[in-house]
Write an enzyme that holds these catalytic residues in place. Structure first.
Site, PDB file in Angstrom:
ATOM      1  N   ASP A   1     -37.064  -1.566 -15.044  1.00  0.00           N
ATOM      2  CA  ASP A   1     -38.114  -1.398 -16.054  1.00  0.00           C
ATOM      3  C   ASP A   1     -37.795  -2.113 -17.366  1.00  0.00           C
ATOM      4  O   ASP A   1     -38.217  -1.677 -18.438  1.00  0.00           O
ATOM      5  CB  ASP A   1     -38.382   0.091 -16.336  1.00  0.00           C
ATOM      6  N   ASP A   2     -37.047  -3.213 -17.302  1.00  0.00           N
ATOM      7  CA  ASP A   2     -36.638  -3.935 -18.503  1.00  0.00           C
ATOM      8  C   ASP A   2     -36.751  -5.440 -18.223  1.00  0.00           C
ATOM      9  O   ASP A   2     -35.773  -6.108 -17.884  1.00  0.00           O
ATOM     10  CB  ASP A   2     -35.194  -3.539 -18.849  1.00  0.00           C
TER      11      ASP A   2
END
Length: 159
Positions: free
Chosen positions: A58-59
Site C-alpha cells: 500500500d505504498d
C-alpha cells in the site's frame, strides 16, 4: 520490544524487532508490510541500493512492482491491478468477480478445451471452426452448459 514471540516454520522466520540493513543479506525479493511508512521506506531504499526488488504494501512510492488480485478457476485466470493506487478497489473487484465466475467455469473451460481439440482435428481449424468456437464460448452456451450439467451429477463442480 513487544511480548510477541518469534515464529518459525520451514518457509518463514518472523522475529519481532526493528529492521536492520543486514536483514536483506541473501534476499532476492523483499516485501515490506509494516504499518510504519518510514520503516517501509528504509526497507525500500536498502533493497534498491542492493538491487533487490521490493514491494512496500500500500505504498506506491516504495515499490518496484505490485501484486494484482487474481480470480482463478482452473486454467481461467482473471487478473486485476490498480498499479498500487487502490488495493481496496482491486480486492472489491476480485470478490465481485469470484461471485460472477463461480467454480463451474473451471468445468466449462475444460469442456471448451476438449471441444476445441475435437473441432481442430475434425476440420483443421477453418473459419467455420473459429465461428463455432466463439459460439460455444458465448454466454447463452455457458448458461445451457450449466443447465445441462445440473442434470448430470457426473459433471463435478457445477452446482
Amino acid at each position: 520490544m513487544s511480548s510477541l514471540q518469534p515464529i518459525h516454520n520451514r518457509n518463514v522466520e518472523w522475529i519481532p524487532r526493528k529492521f536492520a540493513a543486514n536483514d536483506l543479506d541473501g534476499a532476492i525479493l523483499v516485501i515490506a508490510a509494516t504499518s510504519a511508512p518510514g520503516v517501509n521506506a528504509s526497507v525500500f531504499r536498502e533493497a534498491e541500493a542492493r538491487g533487490i526488488l521490493c514491494n512496500a504494501v500500500d505504498d506506491v512510492e516504495n515499490c518496484h512492482f505490485y501484486y494484482g488480485s487474481i480470480v482463478q478457476r482452473g486454467d481461467l485466470q482473471i487478473a486485476i491491478s490498480t498499479n498500487g493506487k487502490s488495493p481496496a478497489l482491486a480486492q472489491r473487484l476480485r470478490q465481485e468477480l469470484e461471485k460472477q465466475f463461480g467454480p463451474e467455469y473451471e468445468v466449462w473451460l475444460e469442456w471448451l478445451g476438449a471441444a476445441r481439440e475435437l473441432l481442430r482435428v475434425a476440420d483443421g481449424g477453418t473459419e467455420s471452426t473459429k465461428q463455432m468456437l466463439h459460439h460455444l464460448a458465448s454466454q447463452p452456451m455457458y448458461e445451457q452448459f450449466v443447465k445441462e450439467a445440473r442434470k448430470e451429477p457426473s459433471r463435478q463442480g457445477v452446482a
